[in-house]
Scaffold this active site. Structure first.
Site, PDB file in Angstrom:
ATOM      1  N   ASP A  96       0.862  -1.181   0.000  1.00  0.00           N
ATOM      2  CA  ASP A  96       0.000   0.000   0.000  1.00  0.00           C
ATOM      3  C   ASP A  96       0.902   1.235   0.000  1.00  0.00           C
ATOM      4  O   ASP A  96       1.536   1.549   1.014  1.00  0.00           O
ATOM      5  CB  ASP A  96      -0.898   0.007   1.232  1.00  0.00           C
ATOM      6  N   LYS A 157      -6.648   2.884  -3.002  1.00  0.00           N
ATOM      7  CA  LYS A 157      -7.012   2.839  -1.589  1.00  0.00           C
ATOM      8  C   LYS A 157      -7.413   4.238  -1.155  1.00  0.00           C
ATOM      9  O   LYS A 157      -6.723   5.216  -1.458  1.00  0.00           O
ATOM     10  CB  LYS A 157      -5.833   2.326  -0.760  1.00  0.00           C
ATOM     11  N   LYS A 185      -9.868  -0.305  -2.336  1.00  0.00           N
ATOM     12  CA  LYS A 185      -9.731  -0.613  -0.915  1.00  0.00           C
ATOM     13  C   LYS A 185     -10.227   0.578  -0.105  1.00  0.00           C
ATOM     14  O   LYS A 185      -9.654   1.656  -0.165  1.00  0.00           O
ATOM     15  CB  LYS A 185      -8.276  -0.932  -0.557  1.00  0.00           C
TER      16      LYS A 185
END
Length: 227
Positions: A96, A157, A185
């Protein structure tokens, strides 16, 4: 309690996250154990704990995820790449990566693209670009999404969770922008089962939360009530 979305298995969305600065090795072990027991998708830990998590989860279903340039995203591209490569060497298979929002807001799209694309290309792993949507205008969210899609990310994300969290509106916007080309996400501030369901119904394909066991308990209780 009657489930509005009975066909959703919430466990298949959860990334069991442990990113608090005071997280201990003992907690990392606990999170890994819970992820295996509850069939979560990943355990997301800080880079310092990747090797430990990878050792514990070796041969088991949950994957090891970590964060790069977290939470500010303002380290240099070279440092982010090194951090990403080291994390992969230690056993992370999902990364991430926090975008450099200052560069994004300054209109330096090429620099933002180059940084994230290099990590995607050189690690060869699943990269999730953290947009920190709570700090961006809708126009900046669109620009960030375009840059990241072109760079080859696997997911967008929403947030780190350090500047408020995911919203249904932002997930819906990212879903509209990406048209299913990549995963989404939703992360940050997912406190209860209702929030989790609403985010999934808006388009989230992963849920980053430190409260996975609580959500699963709520899911089981709701399922039993339906049965």
């Amino acid at each position: 309690m009657v489930l509005d979305y009975p066909d959703i298995d919430i466990t298949q969305y959860i990334e069991h996250s442990l990113l608090h600065p005071t997280a201990t090795p003992q907690q990392v072990a606990q999170w890994c154990e819970e992820a295996e027991q509850m069939n979560f998708i990943t355990v997301c830990v800080a880079p310092a704990y990747v090797r430990q998590a990878a050792d514990i989860l070796h041969g088991k279903a949950p994957k090891v995820c970590t964060v790069i340039g977290f939470p500010a995203g303002a380290t240099t591209a070279a440092v982010k790449l090194y951090e990403a490569m080291e994390a992969v060497e230690h056993g992370a298979v999902e990364l991430d990566v926090m975008l450099n929002l200052g560069l994004l807001k300054a209109g330096k799209s090429e620099a933002v693209h180059r940084e994230i694309a290099q990590i995607c290309e050189e690690t060869g792993q699943t990269v999730k670009a953290i947009l920190e949507t709570t700090l961006l205008t809708d126009a900046e969210k669109r620009l960030a999404a375009e840059i990241c899609l072109d760079a080859g990310v696997a997911f967008l994300k929403t947030c780190t969770g350090w500047n408020k969290g995911a919203t249904v509106a932002d997930v819906r916007l990212l879903q509209q922008l990406t048209k299913g080309q990549v995963g989404i996400k939703a992360s940050g501030g997912i406190w209860n089962l209702e929030q989790a369901y609403n985010l999934v119904m808006a388009g989230a394909t992963r849920l980053g939360t430190s409260r996975g066991p609580d959500l699963l308990t709520g899911y089981k209780l709701a399922s039993e009530a339906d049965g």
